[in-house]
Design an enzyme around this catalytic site. Sequence first.
Site, PDB file in Angstrom:
ATOM      1  N   ASN A 155       0.881  -1.168   0.000  1.00  0.00           N
ATOM      2  CA  ASN A 155       0.000   0.000   0.000  1.00  0.00           C
ATOM      3  C   ASN A 155       0.917   1.217   0.000  1.00  0.00           C
ATOM      4  O   ASN A 155       1.519   1.552   1.020  1.00  0.00           O
ATOM      5  CB  ASN A 155      -0.869  -0.051   1.261  1.00  0.00           C
ATOM      6  CG  ASN A 155      -1.809   1.139   1.361  1.00  0.00           C
ATOM      7  OD1 ASN A 155      -1.793   2.029   0.513  1.00  0.00           O
ATOM      8  ND2 ASN A 155      -2.606   1.161   2.408  1.00  0.00           N
ATOM      9  N   HIS A 211     -17.301   1.286   8.824  1.00  0.00           N
ATOM     10  CA  HIS A 211     -15.837   1.315   8.933  1.00  0.00           C
ATOM     11  C   HIS A 211     -15.450   2.631   9.609  1.00  0.00           C
ATOM     12  O   HIS A 211     -15.589   3.704   9.027  1.00  0.00           O
ATOM     13  CB  HIS A 211     -15.220   1.212   7.527  1.00  0.00           C
ATOM     14  CG  HIS A 211     -13.724   1.293   7.515  1.00  0.00           C
ATOM     15  ND1 HIS A 211     -12.913   0.227   7.194  1.00  0.00           N
ATOM     16  CD2 HIS A 211     -12.886   2.324   7.773  1.00  0.00           C
ATOM     17  CE1 HIS A 211     -11.645   0.593   7.268  1.00  0.00           C
ATOM     18  NE2 HIS A 211     -11.608   1.874   7.616  1.00  0.00           N
ATOM     19  N   LEU A 212     -14.977   2.531  10.865  1.00  0.00           N
ATOM     20  CA  LEU A 212     -14.614   3.737  11.611  1.00  0.00           C
ATOM     21  C   LEU A 212     -13.127   3.703  11.949  1.00  0.00           C
ATOM     22  O   LEU A 212     -12.720   3.100  12.948  1.00  0.00           O
ATOM     23  CB  LEU A 212     -15.432   3.827  12.910  1.00  0.00           C
ATOM     24  CG  LEU A 212     -16.958   3.777  12.779  1.00  0.00           C
ATOM     25  CD1 LEU A 212     -17.618   3.753  14.156  1.00  0.00           C
ATOM     26  CD2 LEU A 212     -17.464   4.971  11.962  1.00  0.00           C
ATOM     27  N   GLU A 228      -7.710  -5.504   5.450  1.00  0.00           N
ATOM     28  CA  GLU A 228      -7.714  -5.144   4.030  1.00  0.00           C
ATOM     29  C   GLU A 228      -6.578  -5.843   3.280  1.00  0.00           C
ATOM     30  O   GLU A 228      -6.745  -6.243   2.131  1.00  0.00           O
ATOM     31  CB  GLU A 228      -7.597  -3.615   3.883  1.00  0.00           C
ATOM     32  CG  GLU A 228      -8.883  -2.925   4.301  1.00  0.00           C
ATOM     33  CD  GLU A 228      -8.715  -1.435   4.532  1.00  0.00           C
ATOM     34  OE1 GLU A 228      -8.254  -1.065   5.627  1.00  0.00           O
ATOM     35  OE2 GLU A 228      -9.033  -0.652   3.631  1.00  0.00           O
ATOM     36  N   HIS A 273     -12.976   2.530   0.742  1.00  0.00           N
ATOM     37  CA  HIS A 273     -12.913   1.471   1.769  1.00  0.00           C
ATOM     38  C   HIS A 273     -13.595   0.191   1.301  1.00  0.00           C
ATOM     39  O   HIS A 273     -14.014  -0.630   2.126  1.00  0.00           O
ATOM     40  CB  HIS A 273     -13.602   1.897   3.091  1.00  0.00           C
ATOM     41  CG  HIS A 273     -12.906   2.975   3.845  1.00  0.00           C
ATOM     42  ND1 HIS A 273     -13.597   3.898   4.612  1.00  0.00           N
ATOM     43  CD2 HIS A 273     -11.603   3.284   3.979  1.00  0.00           C
ATOM     44  CE1 HIS A 273     -12.738   4.731   5.172  1.00  0.00           C
ATOM     45  NE2 HIS A 273     -11.521   4.385   4.797  1.00  0.00           N
ATOM     46  N   ARG A 290      -2.743  -2.079  -3.314  1.00  0.00           N
ATOM     47  CA  ARG A 290      -3.964  -1.329  -3.017  1.00  0.00           C
ATOM     48  C   ARG A 290      -3.968  -0.101  -3.920  1.00  0.00           C
ATOM     49  O   ARG A 290      -3.033   0.707  -3.874  1.00  0.00           O
ATOM     50  CB  ARG A 290      -3.970  -0.895  -1.559  1.00  0.00           C
ATOM     51  CG  ARG A 290      -5.164  -0.045  -1.254  1.00  0.00           C
ATOM     52  CD  ARG A 290      -5.159   0.448   0.169  1.00  0.00           C
ATOM     53  NE  ARG A 290      -6.390   1.166   0.431  1.00  0.00           N
ATOM     54  CZ  ARG A 290      -6.450   2.300   1.109  1.00  0.00           C
ATOM     55  NH1 ARG A 290      -5.374   2.841   1.604  1.00  0.00           N
ATOM     56  NH2 ARG A 290      -7.602   2.888   1.298  1.00  0.00           N
ATOM     57  N   ASN A 319      -9.424   6.296  10.949  1.00  0.00           N
ATOM     58  CA  ASN A 319      -9.203   7.728  10.853  1.00  0.00           C
ATOM     59  C   ASN A 319     -10.123   8.273   9.757  1.00  0.00           C
ATOM     60  O   ASN A 319     -10.783   9.285   9.923  1.00  0.00           O
ATOM     61  CB  ASN A 319      -7.724   8.000  10.569  1.00  0.00           C
ATOM     62  CG  ASN A 319      -7.359   9.416  10.907  1.00  0.00           C
ATOM     63  OD1 ASN A 319      -7.970  10.035  11.795  1.00  0.00           O
ATOM     64  ND2 ASN A 319      -6.417   9.967  10.187  1.00  0.00           N
ATOM     65  N   ARG A 377     -11.606  14.843   8.403  1.00  0.00           N
ATOM     66  CA  ARG A 377     -12.501  15.268   7.314  1.00  0.00           C
ATOM     67  C   ARG A 377     -13.873  15.629   7.880  1.00  0.00           C
ATOM     68  O   ARG A 377     -14.363  14.986   8.810  1.00  0.00           O
ATOM     69  CB  ARG A 377     -12.677  14.143   6.287  1.00  0.00           C
ATOM     70  CG  ARG A 377     -11.417  13.797   5.548  1.00  0.00           C
ATOM     71  CD  ARG A 377     -11.722  12.872   4.369  1.00  0.00           C
ATOM     72  NE  ARG A 377     -10.489  12.313   3.840  1.00  0.00           N
ATOM     73  CZ  ARG A 377     -10.149  11.028   3.942  1.00  0.00           C
ATOM     74  NH1 ARG A 377     -10.965  10.145   4.501  1.00  0.00           N
ATOM     75  NH2 ARG A 377      -9.014  10.613   3.453  1.00  0.00           N
ATOM     76  N   ASP A 418      -7.606  11.939  17.297  1.00  0.00           N
ATOM     77  CA  ASP A 418      -7.571  10.602  17.893  1.00  0.00           C
ATOM     78  C   ASP A 418      -8.705  10.471  18.902  1.00  0.00           C
ATOM     79  O   ASP A 418      -8.728  11.173  19.914  1.00  0.00           O
ATOM     80  CB  ASP A 418      -6.215  10.364  18.560  1.00  0.00           C
ATOM     81  CG  ASP A 418      -6.018   8.897  18.890  1.00  0.00           C
ATOM     82  OD1 ASP A 418      -6.993   8.242  19.334  1.00  0.00           O
ATOM     83  OD2 ASP A 418      -4.904   8.399  18.693  1.00  0.00           O
ATOM     84  N   LYS A 450       3.352   0.595   3.111  1.00  0.00           N
ATOM     85  CA  LYS A 450       3.049  -0.459   4.084  1.00  0.00           C
ATOM     86  C   LYS A 450       3.077  -1.777   3.334  1.00  0.00           C
ATOM     87  O   LYS A 450       2.672  -1.828   2.165  1.00  0.00           O
ATOM     88  CB  LYS A 450       1.654  -0.259   4.681  1.00  0.00           C
ATOM     89  CG  LYS A 450       1.551   0.984   5.517  1.00  0.00           C
ATOM     90  CD  LYS A 450       0.170   1.102   6.130  1.00  0.00           C
ATOM     91  CE  LYS A 450       0.047   2.452   6.810  1.00  0.00           C
ATOM     92  NZ  LYS A 450      -1.293   2.992   6.745  1.00  0.00           N
TER      93      LYS A 450
HETATM   94  P1  AMP Z   1      -7.475   2.905  11.651  1.00  0.00           P
HETATM   95  O1  AMP Z   1      -7.531   4.010  10.632  1.00  0.00           O
HETATM   96  O2  AMP Z   1      -8.436   1.792  11.390  1.00  0.00           O
HETATM   97  O3  AMP Z   1      -6.072   2.421  11.943  1.00  0.00           O
HETATM   98  O4  AMP Z   1      -7.971   3.568  13.026  1.00  0.00           O
HETATM   99  C1  AMP Z   1      -7.199   4.538  13.668  1.00  0.00           C
HETATM  100  C2  AMP Z   1      -8.024   5.265  14.697  1.00  0.00           C
HETATM  101  O5  AMP Z   1      -8.621   4.331  15.608  1.00  0.00           O
HETATM  102  C3  AMP Z   1      -7.188   6.181  15.561  1.00  0.00           C
HETATM  103  O6  AMP Z   1      -7.155   7.467  15.018  1.00  0.00           O
HETATM  104  C4  AMP Z   1      -7.908   6.178  16.895  1.00  0.00           C
HETATM  105  O7  AMP Z   1      -8.702   7.344  16.969  1.00  0.00           O
HETATM  106  C5  AMP Z   1      -8.870   5.013  16.829  1.00  0.00           C
HETATM  107  N1  AMP Z   1      -8.760   4.094  17.973  1.00  0.00           N
HETATM  108  C6  AMP Z   1      -7.923   3.066  18.135  1.00  0.00           C
HETATM  109  N2  AMP Z   1      -8.145   2.471  19.331  1.00  0.00           N
HETATM  110  C7  AMP Z   1      -9.147   3.149  19.942  1.00  0.00           C
HETATM  111  C8  AMP Z   1      -9.844   3.035  21.185  1.00  0.00           C
HETATM  112  N3  AMP Z   1      -9.538   2.092  22.078  1.00  0.00           N
HETATM  113  N4  AMP Z   1     -10.839   3.924  21.443  1.00  0.00           N
HETATM  114  C9  AMP Z   1     -11.137   4.882  20.554  1.00  0.00           C
HETATM  115  N5  AMP Z   1     -10.545   5.022  19.379  1.00  0.00           N
HETATM  116  C10 AMP Z   1      -9.551   4.176  19.061  1.00  0.00           C
END
Ligand code: AMP
Length: 400
Positions: A7, A211-212, A387, A183, A94, A214, A244, A285, A14
């Site tokens: 990626n 999908h939550l 992914e 996504h 990717r 960043n 965003r 975050d 990555k």
């Molecule tokens: P990703 O893009 O899937 O790697 O998700 C990254 C995001 O997941 C980070 O910016 C964090 O805000 C969030 N995250 C990871 N662990 C936690 C948690 N225990 N509680 C809340 N948010 C989390």
Amino acid sequence: MKILVINTGSSSVKFKLYDMPAKVLLCEGQIERIGEPEGRLMFTHYLKSGTDDIVLQDTFEDQQQGLNKIAALLLDPDRGLVSHPGEIGAVGHRVVHGGEDFHEATLITPKVTAKIAHLVPLAPLHNPANLKGIRTAMQVFPQARQVAVFDTAFHQTLPEHAFRYAIPNDLYREHGLRVYGMHGTSHQYVAEQGAQHIDKPLDTCNFITIHLGNGCSMAAIENGKSIDTSMGLSPLPGLVMGTRSGDIDPAVIFYLCRHLKMTADQVDRLLNKESGLKGLTGSNDLRDIVRQAASGHQASLLAIHMYTYRIRKYIGAYAAILGRLDGVIFTAGVGENSVLIREKSCEGLSMLGITLDTQLNEQKTQGIREIQSPDSAVKLLIIPTNEELEIARQTYRLLS
Ligand code: AMP
């Protein structure tokens, strides 16, 4: 067959190396801050006895230098990962934007790279970096077949009434302005996993996938196919994300240009990089924001409310268009880890047959989890996304 998944971003690469079809992850890593003086490489080699981790500070001038370094690690005879470059049968890439040209994983030919290049105006940040990764991988692993797996492909099943914008027809026909969604690889992976988990053929399953990370997006999946999604032409619309804005009235942009004299590039940056949770609280975050909210920080409380309110609105909309639901699936960094966000995203949804069990929601176990209450008509699932594994799977399927 060993498959390397890469990626390539504008300043990062990555990678994960899989043994397929066994789906065994042999090693993974990433290079960050490519093009900056203080670059960093992280590498993990999975061994029977544990892991061997390397963190290396170095300067990586460009993606090619980064990939050469990765190749040297993979080919290190002391590691026994890959004995010669030809042992890597394929590289799965990717690729963010596949436009209307790509509906599935595709073997990369000169025609395919030309089409990916043609789509650069639709993904000006991502496709050029993806192309660099493809061209470099062709040089570094000349014997491997190169496969592109597109983030937009899974959403190519959207019907026209869902993917068109109500703007003059020529803008779609001549410029391709429409919903593509992103996504897709993650939505597809968790939908496949969800179907397997509830023991139903995917082509009979209706899911809402959330999908939550960043970046955040949702998809309405009918009989295994995406029929609507919250991102659009770009990853900007839909949910409130890390940086965003998600959905806003486009007139906000006219105001920024006319009254605050911002340029298109400045507005682009504001809405993609300075908005969302960061714009509301100063941090993108959610862990920081949840912590601050617990001590009564008003901006953080409001941000969490806005973030989860938007998710609930989309759940309602997607339940309406699907008519029948087998499950709602949470995934990615926030979806897999945040008890609070899942709880607040499911509040008040009992009229849709969706009720959460707060105790199950709080349990921290690995793998797929069910968190609905016994009287919930709809299953609530947490499914860790993967992914890279989905890219390896699609690459393997295509080549075999
Ligand atoms: P990703 O893009 O899937 O790697 O998700 C990254 C995001 O997941 C980070 O910016 C964090 O805000 C969030 N995250 C990871 N662990 C936690 C948690 N225990 N509680 C809340 N948010 C989390």
